[in-house]
Motif scaffolding. Sequence first.
Motif, short mmCIF file in Angstrom:
data_model
loop_
_atom_site.label_atom_id
_atom_site.label_comp_id
_atom_site.label_asym_id
_atom_site.label_seq_id
_atom_site.Cartn_x
_atom_site.Cartn_y
_atom_site.Cartn_z
N ALA A 102 0.85 -1.20 0.00
CA ALA A 102 0.00 0.00 0.00
C ALA A 102 0.89 1.25 0.00
O ALA A 102 2.06 1.18 0.35
N LEU A 103 0.28 2.38 -0.38
CA LEU A 103 0.98 3.67 -0.39
C LEU A 103 0.05 4.72 0.20
O LEU A 103 -1.11 4.82 -0.21
N ALA A 104 0.56 5.49 1.15
CA ALA A 104 -0.21 6.60 1.73
C ALA A 104 0.57 7.88 1.49
O ALA A 104 1.76 7.96 1.78
N LEU A 105 -0.10 8.89 0.95
CA LEU A 105 0.52 10.18 0.65
C LEU A 105 -0.26 11.29 1.35
O LEU A 105 -1.48 11.33 1.27
N VAL A 106 0.45 12.19 2.01
CA VAL A 106 -0.16 13.32 2.69
C VAL A 106 0.29 14.60 2.00
O VAL A 106 1.48 14.90 1.95
N SER A 107 -0.65 15.32 1.43
CA SER A 107 -0.39 16.57 0.71
C SER A 107 0.71 16.42 -0.34
O SER A 107 1.67 17.19 -0.36
N PRO A 108 0.58 15.46 -1.24
CA PRO A 108 1.63 15.26 -2.23
C PRO A 108 1.61 16.34 -3.32
O PRO A 108 0.61 17.01 -3.53
N TYR A 109 2.72 16.47 -3.99
CA TYR A 109 2.85 17.40 -5.10
C TYR A 109 2.99 16.62 -6.40
O TYR A 109 3.39 15.45 -6.39
N THR A 110 2.67 17.25 -7.52
CA THR A 110 2.85 16.60 -8.82
C THR A 110 4.33 16.58 -9.19
O THR A 110 4.83 15.59 -9.68
N SER A 111 5.03 17.71 -8.95
CA SER A 111 6.48 17.80 -9.15
C SER A 111 7.00 18.99 -8.36
O SER A 111 6.25 19.92 -8.05
N ILE A 112 8.29 18.97 -8.07
CA ILE A 112 8.92 20.08 -7.35
C ILE A 112 8.79 21.36 -8.18
O ILE A 112 8.53 22.43 -7.64
N ARG A 113 8.95 21.25 -9.47
CA ARG A 113 8.83 22.43 -10.33
C ARG A 113 7.43 23.02 -10.28
O ARG A 113 7.26 24.24 -10.31
N ASP A 114 6.41 22.18 -10.21
CA ASP A 114 5.05 22.70 -10.12
C ASP A 114 4.83 23.47 -8.82
O ASP A 114 4.16 24.50 -8.81
N VAL A 115 5.41 22.98 -7.73
CA VAL A 115 5.30 23.68 -6.45
C VAL A 115 6.03 25.02 -6.54
O VAL A 115 5.51 26.06 -6.14
N ALA A 116 7.24 25.00 -7.08
CA ALA A 116 8.02 26.23 -7.22
C ALA A 116 7.31 27.24 -8.11
O ALA A 116 7.32 28.44 -7.83
N SER A 117 6.67 26.76 -9.14
CA SER A 117 5.93 27.65 -10.04
C SER A 117 4.78 28.31 -9.30
O SER A 117 4.52 29.50 -9.47
#
Length: 95
Positions: A19-34
């Motif tokens: 299983a995989l659990a993600l909390v507040s994940p991002y699509t990519s670091i660049r998308d967050v920086a943008s």
Amino acid sequence: RSIGSGPATELASRKNPCALALVSPYTSIRDVASHVAGTFLSKMLAQRFENERNIENVNCPTFIVHGKNDALIPWTHSVQLTRKCPGNCTLYAPD
């Protein structure tokens, strides 16, 4: 939380955990920086963890939780990841 979603998704795409659990994940670091600093500055960052690409190879059950009022990473990142996840994926997005 968010920063750990990159390594976790990459490992899950390679190792097929139960299983995989993600909390507040991002699509990519660049998308967050943008989102935070603008598109121009985001292009200066190396693209390291690309969750949007890696999630396509995750086949285990995946649970994503992301608050709709997250000021750093828009919850729409989690919506995009949920749509691209080929396995059983659940998104919980409280207000």
